[in-house]
Design a protein around this motif. Structure first.
Motif, PDB file in Angstrom:
ATOM      1  N   GLN A  36       0.821  -1.204   0.000  1.00  0.00           N
ATOM      2  CA  GLN A  36       0.000   0.000   0.000  1.00  0.00           C
ATOM      3  C   GLN A  36       0.862   1.264   0.000  1.00  0.00           C
ATOM      4  O   GLN A  36       2.089   1.198   0.141  1.00  0.00           O
ATOM      5  N   LYS A 202     -11.247 -11.441   2.830  1.00  0.00           N
ATOM      6  CA  LYS A 202     -12.136 -10.342   2.421  1.00  0.00           C
ATOM      7  C   LYS A 202     -11.371  -9.028   2.345  1.00  0.00           C
ATOM      8  O   LYS A 202     -11.577  -8.219   1.425  1.00  0.00           O
ATOM      9  N   HIS A 203     -10.505  -8.801   3.328  1.00  0.00           N
ATOM     10  CA  HIS A 203      -9.669  -7.603   3.334  1.00  0.00           C
ATOM     11  C   HIS A 203      -8.787  -7.566   2.089  1.00  0.00           C
ATOM     12  O   HIS A 203      -8.691  -6.539   1.395  1.00  0.00           O
ATOM     13  N   TRP A 204      -8.151  -8.693   1.780  1.00  0.00           N
ATOM     14  CA  TRP A 204      -7.268  -8.796   0.627  1.00  0.00           C
ATOM     15  C   TRP A 204      -8.034  -8.549  -0.675  1.00  0.00           C
ATOM     16  O   TRP A 204      -7.575  -7.815  -1.553  1.00  0.00           O
ATOM     17  N   GLU A 205      -9.200  -9.143  -0.805  1.00  0.00           N
ATOM     18  CA  GLU A 205      -9.996  -8.979  -2.024  1.00  0.00           C
ATOM     19  C   GLU A 205     -10.444  -7.530  -2.206  1.00  0.00           C
ATOM     20  O   GLU A 205     -10.425  -6.993  -3.323  1.00  0.00           O
ATOM     21  N   TYR A 206     -10.819  -6.871  -1.111  1.00  0.00           N
ATOM     22  CA  TYR A 206     -11.240  -5.466  -1.186  1.00  0.00           C
ATOM     23  C   TYR A 206     -10.089  -4.581  -1.659  1.00  0.00           C
ATOM     24  O   TYR A 206     -10.270  -3.714  -2.530  1.00  0.00           O
ATOM     25  N   LEU A 207      -8.893  -4.792  -1.104  1.00  0.00           N
ATOM     26  CA  LEU A 207      -7.744  -3.970  -1.492  1.00  0.00           C
ATOM     27  C   LEU A 207      -7.360  -4.211  -2.951  1.00  0.00           C
ATOM     28  O   LEU A 207      -7.018  -3.262  -3.671  1.00  0.00           O
ATOM     29  N   ARG A 208      -7.392  -5.443  -3.389  1.00  0.00           N
ATOM     30  CA  ARG A 208      -7.041  -5.748  -4.782  1.00  0.00           C
ATOM     31  C   ARG A 208      -7.985  -5.061  -5.756  1.00  0.00           C
ATOM     32  O   ARG A 208      -7.585  -4.639  -6.850  1.00  0.00           O
ATOM     33  N   GLU A 209      -9.236  -4.918  -5.368  1.00  0.00           N
ATOM     34  CA  GLU A 209     -10.220  -4.280  -6.246  1.00  0.00           C
ATOM     35  C   GLU A 209     -10.148  -2.757  -6.164  1.00  0.00           C
ATOM     36  O   GLU A 209     -10.315  -2.062  -7.171  1.00  0.00           O
ATOM     37  N   THR A 210      -9.878  -2.227  -4.967  1.00  0.00           N
ATOM     38  CA  THR A 210      -9.992  -0.785  -4.741  1.00  0.00           C
ATOM     39  C   THR A 210      -8.722  -0.008  -5.059  1.00  0.00           C
ATOM     40  O   THR A 210      -8.771   1.061  -5.684  1.00  0.00           O
TER      41      THR A 210
END
Length: 220
Positions: A36, A202-210
């Motif tokens: 990040q 879920k945290h990982w998936e959100y960051l990858r998308e956002t």
């Protein structure tokens, strides 16, 4: 920081590396790992090797000051402002906000270092080892045992030996939690570990998308 440090980056697939993170030295980033904004990864002496699907948050600092590679496993979370110098890190660990881990402490798997906690090597293991060596030795063996123990406990090695000093070393075993103002340690149970891993995903998936939507990414 050494002036002759040379950059060498190896990046796996599906990684997200934001442009304004600071990478220096020989760094391998495993597939799916997310770096990040404003995080710092410095391989000052030896290389740093990330496994897959790690998350390094804002202003986190990971430094390898040792010549041997720093090996980091999979699914680790390095939260905001932490500073980690551990030479070996397993998988599924969480390093809390502004936590610190010394280069003399290895971390196994499923450990949690609480926010603001500082992990230094415990002095008790080395003291116990020296005591046991002294009790077993007799006569001339006592002086020999003391001489052999000095490089482990002392800050400097014998000038005749030419051997560099061996720093004290400690390990956080699996499921160790470090918590509180006194940096106390306890061994946790495996209860709830599945739920924690699901939350991490879920945290990982959100960051990858956002992140790619709002930040420029590094191109390697």
């Amino acid at each position: 920081m050494p002036p002759d440090i040379k950059d060498s980056f190896k990046v796996g697939s599906k990684t997200v590396v934001v442009h304004d993170c600071d990478l220096r030295g020989d760094i391998t980033i495993g597939s799916g790992t997310i770096l990040q904004p404003r995080c710092t990864i410095v391989a000052a002496a030896g290389p740093i090797i990330f496994g897959s699907n790690n998350i390094v948050e804002e202003t986190a600092v990971i430094v390898n000051r040792l010549k041997q590679p720093m090996i980091i496993g999979d699914n680790n979370l390095f939260e905001v402002g932490c500073r980690i110098e551990s030479p070996s890190i397993g998988s599924d660990n969480t390093f809390g906000i502004r936590s610190r881990v010394s280069s003399a402490v290895s971390v196994a798997s499923n450990c949690v270092v609480g926010a603001g906690c500082v992990v230094l090597p415990s002095p008790f293991a080395s003291a116990k080892a020296k005591s046991g060596t002294a009790q077993e030795a007799t006569g001339d063996d006592v002086s020999m045992a003391s001489a052999s123990a000095e490089p482990e406990a002392g800050p400097a090695a014998s000038p005749q030996s030419g051997t560099p000093p061996t720093p004290p070393h400690d390990t956080l075993a699996d499921y160790t939690h470090v918590f509180g103002a006194e940096n106390r340690r306890r061994t946790a149970t495996t209860e709830g570990s599945g739920q924690a891993k699901a939350l991490f995903v879920k945290h990982w998936e959100y960051l990858r998308e956002t992140l790619p939507k709002y930040h420029k990414l590094k191109m390697f």
